[in-house]
Design a protein around this motif. Sequence first.
Motif, PDB file in Angstrom:
ATOM      1  N   ALA A  13      35.617 -18.796  -4.378  1.00  0.00           N
ATOM      2  CA  ALA A  13      35.705 -18.647  -5.838  1.00  0.00           C
ATOM      3  C   ALA A  13      36.991 -19.311  -6.324  1.00  0.00           C
ATOM      4  O   ALA A  13      38.092 -18.943  -5.905  1.00  0.00           O
ATOM      5  N   ALA A  14      36.845 -20.301  -7.188  1.00  0.00           N
ATOM      6  CA  ALA A  14      38.007 -21.037  -7.691  1.00  0.00           C
ATOM      7  C   ALA A  14      38.719 -20.236  -8.769  1.00  0.00           C
ATOM      8  O   ALA A  14      38.098 -19.553  -9.584  1.00  0.00           O
ATOM      9  N   THR A  42      44.141 -17.025 -13.779  1.00  0.00           N
ATOM     10  CA  THR A  42      44.314 -16.244 -12.548  1.00  0.00           C
ATOM     11  C   THR A  42      45.224 -16.943 -11.556  1.00  0.00           C
ATOM     12  O   THR A  42      45.529 -16.400 -10.496  1.00  0.00           O
ATOM     13  N   LEU A  43      45.648 -18.162 -11.863  1.00  0.00           N
ATOM     14  CA  LEU A  43      46.515 -18.930 -10.980  1.00  0.00           C
ATOM     15  C   LEU A  43      47.897 -19.088 -11.596  1.00  0.00           C
ATOM     16  O   LEU A  43      48.029 -19.228 -12.819  1.00  0.00           O
ATOM     17  N   ASP A  44      48.922 -19.085 -10.748  1.00  0.00           N
ATOM     18  CA  ASP A  44      50.274 -19.366 -11.225  1.00  0.00           C
ATOM     19  C   ASP A  44      50.384 -20.821 -11.644  1.00  0.00           C
ATOM     20  O   ASP A  44      49.712 -21.702 -11.089  1.00  0.00           O
ATOM     21  N   ILE A  45      51.238 -21.073 -12.616  1.00  0.00           N
ATOM     22  CA  ILE A  45      51.491 -22.428 -13.104  1.00  0.00           C
ATOM     23  C   ILE A  45      52.847 -22.876 -12.559  1.00  0.00           C
ATOM     24  O   ILE A  45      53.835 -22.142 -12.655  1.00  0.00           O
TER      25      ILE A  45
END
Length: 210
Positions: free
Chosen positions: A40-41, A76-79
Motif C-alpha cells: 500500500a503506497a 501519511t508520508l514525511d516530507i
Amino acid sequence: MSIKKKLGMGVLSAALGISLIGGGTFAYFSDTEETNNTFAAGTLDLSVDPTTVIDVDNIKPGDVMVREFELINGGTLDISSIDLSTAYEVIDAEGNNTDDFGKHIKVLFLENADKTGDGWIIGDYNDVIAETTLYDLQNQTPDAVENVQGFFTHLLGLNGEGDGLEAGTSDQMYVGFEFVDNGEDQNEFQGDALELTWTFEAHQTEGELR
C-alpha cells in the motif's frame, strides 16, 4: 498348465509389477499454504492555509506588509523538503513601464517559525528567504522547511525542529514584503498591479529498508 499359459501369466505378473513400481515413483505427501500480501503506497498531501497569502491594494513606495500562513502535511508520508518557486505577472496600467515592477517588490524575509524555536532569543530567525526581490527570487528555489539557523543557535540548543515536515504536522510561516522606496522617480508604477504565484512542491524522504 501349458507353457503358453505359464508364459502369459509371467508376462502379466511382470507388467503388473512394473506398473506398481512406476506408480510408486509418483506417490508423495503434500501440503499447501497460501499467503496474502499487500503493498500500500503512502501519500504526500501538502496544503497551504490560507491559499491567498497576500492581497493588498493602494500600496506606495516604502510600504511594508507582513503576513502569516501555514504549510500543512495532511498525508501519511514525511516530507523531506518543500521547494518554493516564484512566478509573477505585471499588469502595466498605463503601458509606460521601462522597468520591471518585480525589481521594486522585496521579500524581506520568509521565516519558518517552527524551525526558529527559541533562536529568536538571540535574534537568529529561521529565514529561508532574506532580503531579495521578487525579480531575483524567480531564479531561486529555497526549501521552505529547511533549518538554516546559524552555528551558535545549534550550539546553544536554541534551534527548533529539524529539516522537513512530518506527516500530520504543520509549520508556521511568516513573510514580509516591501515596496522599496529607491529615492528616485517611480511614477511609472502608479496604478500597476503585480500578480504573484508561489508554488510549493513537496518531496518525499529517501526510501528505506522495510
